[in-house]
Design a protein around this motif. Structure first.
Motif, PDB file in Angstrom:
ATOM      1  N   ARG A  69      -0.563   2.622  23.919  1.00  0.00           N
ATOM      2  CA  ARG A  69      -0.070   1.737  24.984  1.00  0.00           C
ATOM      3  C   ARG A  69       0.776   0.589  24.464  1.00  0.00           C
ATOM      4  O   ARG A  69       1.521  -0.033  25.198  1.00  0.00           O
ATOM      5  N   LEU A  70       0.593   0.251  23.188  1.00  0.00           N
ATOM      6  CA  LEU A  70       1.160  -0.997  22.671  1.00  0.00           C
ATOM      7  C   LEU A  70       2.620  -0.911  22.250  1.00  0.00           C
ATOM      8  O   LEU A  70       3.243  -1.918  21.936  1.00  0.00           O
ATOM      9  N   CYS A  71       3.149   0.289  22.226  1.00  0.00           N
ATOM     10  CA  CYS A  71       4.528   0.467  21.757  1.00  0.00           C
ATOM     11  C   CYS A  71       5.498  -0.352  22.609  1.00  0.00           C
ATOM     12  O   CYS A  71       5.391  -0.379  23.833  1.00  0.00           O
ATOM     13  N   ILE A  72       6.439  -1.048  21.951  1.00  0.00           N
ATOM     14  CA  ILE A  72       7.499  -1.751  22.687  1.00  0.00           C
ATOM     15  C   ILE A  72       8.869  -1.150  22.394  1.00  0.00           C
ATOM     16  O   ILE A  72       9.892  -1.781  22.605  1.00  0.00           O
ATOM     17  N   GLU A  73       8.875   0.050  21.892  1.00  0.00           N
ATOM     18  CA  GLU A  73      10.108   0.819  21.698  1.00  0.00           C
ATOM     19  C   GLU A  73      11.093   0.133  20.751  1.00  0.00           C
ATOM     20  O   GLU A  73      12.292   0.149  20.982  1.00  0.00           O
ATOM     21  N   ARG A  78       3.470  -3.586  16.154  1.00  0.00           N
ATOM     22  CA  ARG A  78       2.485  -3.737  17.207  1.00  0.00           C
ATOM     23  C   ARG A  78       1.137  -3.104  16.858  1.00  0.00           C
ATOM     24  O   ARG A  78       0.248  -3.021  17.688  1.00  0.00           O
ATOM     25  N   ARG A  98       6.506   9.267  30.498  1.00  0.00           N
ATOM     26  CA  ARG A  98       7.111   9.624  31.790  1.00  0.00           C
ATOM     27  C   ARG A  98       6.722  11.042  32.223  1.00  0.00           C
ATOM     28  O   ARG A  98       7.162  11.497  33.268  1.00  0.00           O
ATOM     29  N   VAL A 119       8.399   7.448  24.806  1.00  0.00           N
ATOM     30  CA  VAL A 119       8.890   7.201  26.169  1.00  0.00           C
ATOM     31  C   VAL A 119       8.777   8.470  27.001  1.00  0.00           C
ATOM     32  O   VAL A 119       8.268   8.448  28.124  1.00  0.00           O
ATOM     33  N   LEU A 120       9.225   9.565  26.434  1.00  0.00           N
ATOM     34  CA  LEU A 120       9.247  10.811  27.209  1.00  0.00           C
ATOM     35  C   LEU A 120       7.839  11.233  27.621  1.00  0.00           C
ATOM     36  O   LEU A 120       7.603  11.618  28.771  1.00  0.00           O
ATOM     37  N   ARG A 142       9.745   7.046  18.624  1.00  0.00           N
ATOM     38  CA  ARG A 142      10.046   6.104  19.701  1.00  0.00           C
ATOM     39  C   ARG A 142      10.474   6.859  20.965  1.00  0.00           C
ATOM     40  O   ARG A 142       9.979   6.613  22.054  1.00  0.00           O
TER      41      ARG A 142
END
Lengths: 117, 339, 354
Positions: free
Chosen positions: A37-41, A93, A68, A64-65, A60
């Motif tokens: 959950r902590l990823c900020i891309e 992170r 979604r 995201v994929l 990264r």
């Protein structure tokens, strides 16, 4: 098969249709590796990634994929990781990136019945 | 006794008035609304620690209830003119206040979301602003127009900020962290809800802001999507169809939400632009008052005896507004002692 | 949708539309695809509304299609438009009425360019003078023909024989309005109601008794796109855009679509045929397709003009089910009679045939 009756076919929609997608794989990872959950891309993992220098692989992007529910690309590309663990060292992170990939593979195997990687 | 008029009874106005009174000056606060407390009084909890805004209002009211402070509400100031080292402060009701020095603490107003037509504020049910949401929090419940609980809520950052289309190049600074705070609050009230923040950049530039952002991800499972929403419409089921690009996936994204919260930015109130024109005070390109120097003269208007405090020069949080007001007070004292 | 707020948005973009004395310029394609519209527009202006509208037979295409497919350079198209303005000046007119949305976009783009870069206006004057010896003035008022019909919508409503109401249910007809992109997306100030909630067609529908549908893909382009549809292999892209709209509007069961752009009208009509043939899909109720009408055709219908005179038979999607809903009388046997009484063969594969 789309009809080509008039010499052209309908285009595939590019839109991420959030409601139509299934996010079971991401949910599995959230449950087993909550730091997902902590990823900020920021992309540091992908910058340092051994596999990514020579293959199409960016954690990264896969992150995201998966969130979604766009699983088609991750399902294939997640195989490219060689578990060297460099990504963990750079993540600002504290995401257990290696664990994310491990559980992503597990999720594809358990939920979709994919072969063991 | 020397008298100072403070224009604006918000955070910085009341803080400045209170500090001046403590130092032995007589102060008149002119507040255009019926109540003091500025924008803060319309807020429920404050970022980043989520304390009740009433605590700050109570502090300000206590500070400003001083025998040498006179508070005039419903008094909109239209012009400041000087005459032999004294100032005439004209009000829209025709009255004139006299002062030895003036502190302009007129603050900001929230962007009118109806100007972003593509979001349908005022047209579609369940498209609300961050300010509307605070009212809902205060009145006890986050509900859809039909009385039901929202299951999917989207926050749209930068509504009226960083947007050339509405003439605002600047970042409003306070809204990103407000969105994170509000997202957490909705999630606490409705644990089953899915919450999304659509942002251009997460600007967590304040103490404990980034920590709050992290908490929103880690503890509350808020989803952050980098992409500005281009359009909202309603489908036949009454869902808000929201379109953005998921810029980090490089693909357009379409989502159906129950409720959309517009993170409205800050603007210089129209009346203050007129006040500046009539009083020959300069405004910056962002329309806020332009101080003499942004580093060491941000309280100075360029006209001797007229000073700025708080959000009328730039976006400030409460801590910064209070500090800026205190700095303005020191400039006023310096001016009165040495004139 | 909350109606009063809606009206507030419309009111901020009320453009000025001239009242009379128009210099009319034609579209390239609409005369061929739905020939009754232009005929009826001119007739309505002159005979029903009593306006002066003049068309100079030597005006040409605006070359917009060439411009958008990168064949015609901007300097050339500015000079072509300048020639139209010269013809207008010579005829003593100051208000231009543009019947095509592509042209309308071209005119707005050029006039804005001249405003912001006055040297391009001077250059254009020079080019036109050198080429033709003509001089021109920039029009005082520029309107799309749909703006003009919008302006007179209440006059039309007052003379109407029919209302856009389903006579079987008494309910207003549900109408999809589709605005051509170049009507107001480039310059919202030139469109009635701006770009997000354009009022130009919805205003007509409301004035004539119908109900406008606000569906999620309302603002989406029909996909016409010039260089896309011109290459056959790329047409799937154009089609896909219209399909995105059709699928979004389908749940609302629209009775018809009204358009103000010749390209949109042609595509949204013909693509329903293409989708039925290619994928077996239809988007109207009960397996029917949705008639796609121009605003002039709709004006003509409410005014009680013979549908065959309006040219409804030249669309792919036929309108008889709609005519029946409104209660409009028509003679099926006259459908393919020319004005001289010659019977022409009926086209094949028409849609919505009873």
């Amino acid at each position: 098969m789309k009809s080509n009756k008039f010499g052209f076919t309908l285009s595939e929609p590019r839109v991420i249709d959030y409601e139509a997608n299934n996010r079971q794989i991401a949910e599995y990872i959230f449950d087993h590796e909550p730091t997902f959950r902590l990823c900020i891309e920021c992309g540091a993992c992908a910058a340092t990634c051994t596999a990514g220098q020579f293959m199409t692989f960016s954690l990264r992007e896969l992150n995201v994929l998966l969130k979604r529910g766009e699983n088609d690309i991750p399902r294939q590309r997640i195989k490219n990781c060689m578990f060297c663990g460099k990504c963990i060292l750079v993540c600002p992170r504290g995401v257990n990136t290696r664990g994310v990939i491990f559980h992503a593979r597990e999720a594809f195997r358990k939920i979709e019945g994919n072969e063991r990687f | 006794m020397e008298n100072i008029v403070v224009i604006g009874g918000g955070v910085s106005g009341l803080e400045a008035a209170g500090q001046l009174a403590r130092m032995g000056y007589s102060v008149t606060v002119a507040e255009k609304n019926e109540k003091t407390g500025g924008n803060v009084k319309n807020w429920y909890h404050l970022f980043p620690d989520r304390r009740d805004s009433k605590e700050v209002i109570d502090y300000l009211n206590k500070l400003a209830s001083h025998p040498d402070i006179k508070i005039l509400t419903g008094k909109e100031i239209t012009e400041i003119s000087s005459r032999n080292g004294k100032f005439d402060i004209k009000s829209s009701d025709g009255t004139v206040l006299e002062a030895d020095a003036v502190i302009v603490a007129t603050g900001f107003e929230l962007f009118d979301s109806r100007r972003k037509e593509e979001y349908g504020y005022g047209i579609y049910d369940n498209v609300i602003t961050s300010a509307d949401l605070e009212k809902m929090f205060r009145s006890g419940g986050v509900r859809l127009v039909n009385g039901k609980l929202p299951e999917k809520v989207g926050f749209i950052h930068c509504v009226g900020s960083r947007d050339e289309k509405v003439g605002n190049y600047y970042c409003s600074k306070l809204c990103c962290v407000t969105a994170v705070k509000q997202a957490i609050e909705i999630k606490e009230k409705i644990p089953g809800a899915e919450i999304f923040c659509f942002y251009m950049d997460m600007r967590m530039g304040g103490p404990y802001y980034e920590e709050l952002y992290r908490e929103a991800q880690e503890k509350y499972g808020i989803t952050f999507i980098r992409g500005k929403v281009s359009e909202i419409s309603v489908n036949i089921n009454g869902k808000l169809v929201t379109k953005a690009e998921d810029t980090l996936a490089g693909r357009p994204l379409r989502m159906e939400l129950d409720m959309v919260v517009l993170m409205v930015g800050t603007e210089m109130p129209e009346g203050n632009i007129k006040l500046a024109e009539r009083s020959l005070l300069k405004c910056s390109e962002n329309r806020f008052f332009k101080p003499v120097d942004n580093h060491y003269g941000s309280n100075l208007s360029g006209k001797k005896g007229i000073f700025y405090a708080g959000c009328c020069v730039a976006q400030m949080n409460i801590t910064e507004s209070i500090s800026h007001a205190r700095a303005a007070v020191s400039e006023v004292v310096n001016y009165l002692k040495n004139r | 949708m909350k109606e009063p707020e809606n009206k507030r948005i419309w009111s901020e973009y009320q453009k000025e539309i001239a009242d009379d004395h128009f210099f009319y310029v034609r579209s390239c394609i609409r005369q061929s695809f739905f020939p009754g519209s232009e005929q009826f527009f001119l007739k309505m202006m002159r005979e029903i509304l009593g306006k002066d509208i003049y068309e100079n037979p030597s005006h040409t295409t605006c070359t917009g299609i060439g411009y958008h497919t990168d064949i015609v350079p901007f300097e050339t198209i500015m000079t072509v438009i300048a020639r139209h303005f010269a013809l207008m000046k010579e005829a003593g007119y100051r208000n231009i009425a543009i019947s095509c949305v592509t042209s309308f976009g071209i005119y707005t783009e050029i006039i804005e360019t001249w405003k912001h870069f006055p040297e391009t206006l001077e250059k254009t004057r020079e080019y036109l003078y050198k080429a033709t010896g003509r001089e021109f003035d920039v029009p005082e008022n520029m309107a799309h023909t749909s703006d003009i019909v919008y302006k007179f919508r209440n006059e039309i409503a007052a003379k109407a024989k029919y209302r856009l109401v389903n006579r079987f249910t008494g309910e207003p007809l549900k109408v999809v309005e589709h605005i051509g992109c170049h009507y107001s997306k480039m310059f919202p100030k030139y469109g009635v109601g701006g770009a997000e909630f354009p009022k130009v067609l919805s205003g007509m529908i409301e004035a004539w008794g119908g109900q406008v549908i606000d569906y999620p893909e309302r603002r989406h382009c029909c996909g016409f796109g010039f260089r896309q549809y011109i290459v056959q292999a790329n047409r799937g892209y154009s089609l896909s855009n219209s399909v995105k709209k059709f699928e979004s509007m389908k749940p609302y069961k629209p009775d018809f679509i009204i358009t103000n752009c010749p390209g949109c009208n042609m595509f949204m009509d013909r693509w329903q045929y293409a989708m039925r043939e290619m994928e077996g899909k239809t988007y109207g109720e009960n397996g029917l397709s949705i008639p796609v009408l121009t605003y002039e055709e709709v004006a003509g219908l409410v005014l009680g003009i013979n549908p065959w005179e309006l040219g409804l038979q030249y669309h792919m999607v036929q309108s008889e089910p709609l005519l029946d809903k409104i209660g409009i009388e028509y003679n099926p046997s006259d459908k393919y009679l020319t004005k001289d009484g010659i019977r022409i063969p009926a086209p094949e594969n028409l849609i919505n045939i009873k």
